[in-house]
Design a protein around this motif. Sequence first.
Motif, PDB file in Angstrom:
ATOM      1  N   GLY A   1       8.314  20.246 -17.968  1.00 15.92           N
ATOM      2  CA  GLY A   1       9.335  19.726 -18.860  1.00 15.92           C
ATOM      3  C   GLY A   1       9.735  18.313 -18.470  1.00 15.92           C
ATOM      4  N   PHE A   2      10.463  17.640 -19.370  1.00 16.93           N
ATOM      5  CA  PHE A   2      10.857  16.250 -19.127  1.00 16.93           C
ATOM      6  C   PHE A   2      11.671  16.107 -17.846  1.00 16.93           C
ATOM      7  CE2 PHE A   2      14.176  12.987 -19.545  1.00 16.93           C
ATOM      8  CZ  PHE A   2      13.384  11.851 -19.633  1.00 16.93           C
ATOM      9  N   ALA A   3      12.690  16.939 -17.693  1.00 17.25           N
ATOM     10  CA  ALA A   3      13.557  16.818 -16.523  1.00 17.25           C
ATOM     11  C   ALA A   3      12.786  17.134 -15.241  1.00 17.25           C
ATOM     12  CB  ALA A   3      14.763  17.743 -16.654  1.00 17.25           C
ATOM     13  N   ALA A   4      11.992  18.187 -15.263  1.00 17.80           N
ATOM     14  CA  ALA A   4      11.235  18.581 -14.070  1.00 17.80           C
ATOM     15  C   ALA A   4      10.249  17.495 -13.664  1.00 17.80           C
ATOM     16  CB  ALA A   4      10.500  19.893 -14.324  1.00 17.80           C
ATOM     17  N   ALA A   5       9.529  16.943 -14.648  1.00 21.76           N
ATOM     18  CA  ALA A   5       8.552  15.894 -14.346  1.00 21.76           C
ATOM     19  C   ALA A   5       9.248  14.639 -13.822  1.00 21.76           C
ATOM     20  CB  ALA A   5       7.740  15.564 -15.593  1.00 21.76           C
ATOM     21  N   SER A   6      10.400  14.289 -14.384  1.00 23.56           N
ATOM     22  CA  SER A   6      11.114  13.083 -13.976  1.00 23.56           C
ATOM     23  C   SER A   6      11.652  13.203 -12.556  1.00 23.56           C
ATOM     24  CB  SER A   6      12.260  12.800 -14.951  1.00 23.56           C
ATOM     25  OG  SER A   6      11.768  12.548 -16.253  1.00 23.56           O
ATOM     26  N   VAL A   7      12.300  14.335 -12.264  1.00 25.65           N
ATOM     27  CA  VAL A   7      12.905  14.514 -10.943  1.00 25.65           C
ATOM     28  C   VAL A   7      11.832  14.727  -9.877  1.00 25.65           C
ATOM     29  CG1 VAL A   7      14.416  15.978  -9.549  1.00 25.65           C
ATOM     30  CG2 VAL A   7      15.065  15.388 -11.898  1.00 25.65           C
ATOM     31  N   LEU A   8      10.841  15.557 -10.177  1.00 23.90           N
ATOM     32  CA  LEU A   8       9.779  15.804  -9.212  1.00 23.90           C
ATOM     33  C   LEU A   8       8.946  14.537  -8.983  1.00 23.90           C
ATOM     34  CD1 LEU A   8       8.401  17.818  -7.373  1.00 23.90           C
ATOM     35  CD2 LEU A   8       7.020  18.586  -9.319  1.00 23.90           C
ATOM     36  N   GLY A   9       8.711  13.776 -10.060  1.00 26.53           N
ATOM     37  CA  GLY A   9       8.002  12.509  -9.917  1.00 26.53           C
ATOM     38  C   GLY A   9       8.771  11.548  -9.032  1.00 26.53           C
ATOM     39  N   GLY A  10      10.085  11.502  -9.194  1.00 28.91           N
ATOM     40  CA  GLY A  10      10.912  10.636  -8.353  1.00 28.91           C
ATOM     41  C   GLY A  10      10.879  11.061  -6.900  1.00 28.91           C
TER      42      GLY A  10
ATOM     43  N   ILE B   1       0.838  -1.209   0.000  1.00 25.89           N
ATOM     44  CA  ILE B   1       0.000   0.000   0.000  1.00 25.89           C
ATOM     45  C   ILE B   1       0.868   1.251   0.000  1.00 25.89           C
ATOM     46  CG2 ILE B   1      -1.626   1.344   1.401  1.00 25.89           C
ATOM     47  CD1 ILE B   1      -2.823  -1.351   2.326  1.00 25.89           C
ATOM     48  N   GLN B   2       1.919   1.268   0.804  1.00 23.12           N
ATOM     49  CA  GLN B   2       2.773   2.452   0.916  1.00 23.12           C
ATOM     50  C   GLN B   2       3.519   2.746  -0.379  1.00 23.12           C
ATOM     51  OE1 GLN B   2       4.896   1.028   4.302  1.00 23.12           O
ATOM     52  NE2 GLN B   2       3.400   1.819   5.778  1.00 23.12           N
ATOM     53  N   ILE B   3       4.077   1.702  -1.009  1.00 18.66           N
ATOM     54  CA  ILE B   3       4.759   1.913  -2.289  1.00 18.66           C
ATOM     55  C   ILE B   3       3.744   2.376  -3.341  1.00 18.66           C
ATOM     56  CG2 ILE B   3       5.987   0.778  -4.188  1.00 18.66           C
ATOM     57  CD1 ILE B   3       7.743   1.273  -1.762  1.00 18.66           C
ATOM     58  N   GLY B   4       2.539   1.811  -3.305  1.00 18.52           N
ATOM     59  CA  GLY B   4       1.499   2.240  -4.235  1.00 18.52           C
ATOM     60  C   GLY B   4       1.101   3.690  -4.039  1.00 18.52           C
ATOM     61  N   LEU B   5       1.059   4.151  -2.787  1.00 20.60           N
ATOM     62  CA  LEU B   5       0.741   5.562  -2.541  1.00 20.60           C
ATOM     63  C   LEU B   5       1.821   6.481  -3.116  1.00 20.60           C
ATOM     64  CD1 LEU B   5      -0.613   5.332   1.126  1.00 20.60           C
ATOM     65  CD2 LEU B   5      -1.923   5.957  -0.919  1.00 20.60           C
ATOM     66  N   GLY B   6       3.079   6.059  -2.995  1.00 22.68           N
ATOM     67  CA  GLY B   6       4.148   6.828  -3.623  1.00 22.68           C
ATOM     68  C   GLY B   6       3.994   6.854  -5.134  1.00 22.68           C
ATOM     69  N   ALA B   7       3.600   5.716  -5.709  1.00 23.98           N
ATOM     70  CA  ALA B   7       3.388   5.634  -7.160  1.00 23.98           C
ATOM     71  C   ALA B   7       2.226   6.516  -7.593  1.00 23.98           C
ATOM     72  CB  ALA B   7       3.132   4.187  -7.557  1.00 23.98           C
ATOM     73  N   LEU B   8       1.166   6.544  -6.798  1.00 20.73           N
ATOM     74  CA  LEU B   8       0.013   7.394  -7.111  1.00 20.73           C
ATOM     75  C   LEU B   8       0.390   8.869  -7.034  1.00 20.73           C
ATOM     76  CD1 LEU B   8      -3.044   7.597  -7.694  1.00 20.73           C
ATOM     77  CD2 LEU B   8      -3.416   7.536  -5.207  1.00 20.73           C
ATOM     78  N   PHE B   9       1.157   9.230  -6.021  1.00 17.18           N
ATOM     79  CA  PHE B   9       1.643  10.601  -5.871  1.00 17.18           C
ATOM     80  C   PHE B   9       2.458  10.997  -7.098  1.00 17.18           C
ATOM     81  CE2 PHE B   9       4.045  13.503  -2.619  1.00 17.18           C
ATOM     82  CZ  PHE B   9       3.390  14.617  -3.127  1.00 17.18           C
ATOM     83  N   MET B  10       3.326  10.113  -7.548  1.00 21.83           N
ATOM     84  CA  MET B  10       4.125  10.375  -8.744  1.00 21.83           C
ATOM     85  C   MET B  10       3.254  10.564  -9.973  1.00 21.83           C
ATOM     86  SD  MET B  10       6.748   7.925 -10.795  1.00 21.83           S
ATOM     87  CE  MET B  10       5.531   7.578 -12.059  1.00 21.83           C
ATOM     88  N   THR B  11       2.182   9.760 -10.084  1.00 26.08           N
ATOM     89  CA  THR B  11       1.298   9.823 -11.244  1.00 26.08           C
ATOM     90  C   THR B  11       0.655  11.199 -11.368  1.00 26.08           C
ATOM     91  OG1 THR B  11       0.829   7.466 -11.020  1.00 26.08           O
ATOM     92  CG2 THR B  11      -0.699   8.741 -12.369  1.00 26.08           C
TER      93      THR B  11
END
Length: 280
Positions: free
Chosen positions: A69-78, A50-60
């Motif tokens: 931008g690509f870099a901003a979305a990638s780093v902020l998503g991470g 559940i916790q890893i999934g919540l992180g994945a949802l937050f990233m989504t």
Amino acid sequence: MESITKEDLTSIAPDARAAAALETKAEAVAVGKAAMDVPRTFVLAIMAGIQIGLGALFMTYVKADHTLGFAAASVLGGLCFSLGLICVIVAGSELFTGNCLMVMGAGSKKVAWSGVLKNWVVVWVGNLVGSLVLVGVVFGCGLMGTKAGDNTIGAQMVTIAAGKINLDAGQIFFRAILCNLLVCLAVWMGFAGKSVVDKIFTTLFPVMAFVAMGFEHCVANMFFLPMGVIASGAGFGDQTLAWAGAFYNIGIATVGNAVGGVVFVGLIYWFAYRRRGESA
């Protein structure tokens, strides 16, 4: 020239464990995990899913904003995805990928290999159950239709899942190796910390890196891929995704993650730092 002892290394960095002390800590953690009863292990594994999934949802949510931008979305998503592993490490849950470091306890004969394998199976299944529980909750609360920038969350779920399902087997496997190399380094470095802040900080950069570079994490994919399949079936996105493709990816990613964590972190650091004379 005088040799440097473990005590000298510890005195250099009194606020953190020295590298040589991390292997001892990893062995102790492995002993504790192997000794835990199955019901408790399974429940904590569900929580990790559940916790890893919540992180994945937050990233989504972040990745759905195509104005970034690509870099901003990638780093902020991470950065947002880091929520999951932070919760696992600080709150104390059972995550398959991090538990690959249990090989250190087995290598020093503090834990039986059968105990390690049993833990991995129970935790992997628990992680899957937790991920699927979260998928059901997210579907039920209607988040897929939420707008984020110029896109819906449901459409982004399909995009993320399709990108993973459409990889060939070799790409999934090698990306999974690199992923768990970074995840297990985060866990390993977390053993050095003596505070919650230490553990959070050592988690952030390895997780941000593997997410930004598009590596494959089997437990994260237990959320991403079923969520994408359900979103595509609900009419979001422009692709139709199948369950077979989802579990194909998860299966290969599991093997790659095991290699990355066991071989490239667990066994290497065990060999380098184990106490000589206690292990062959």
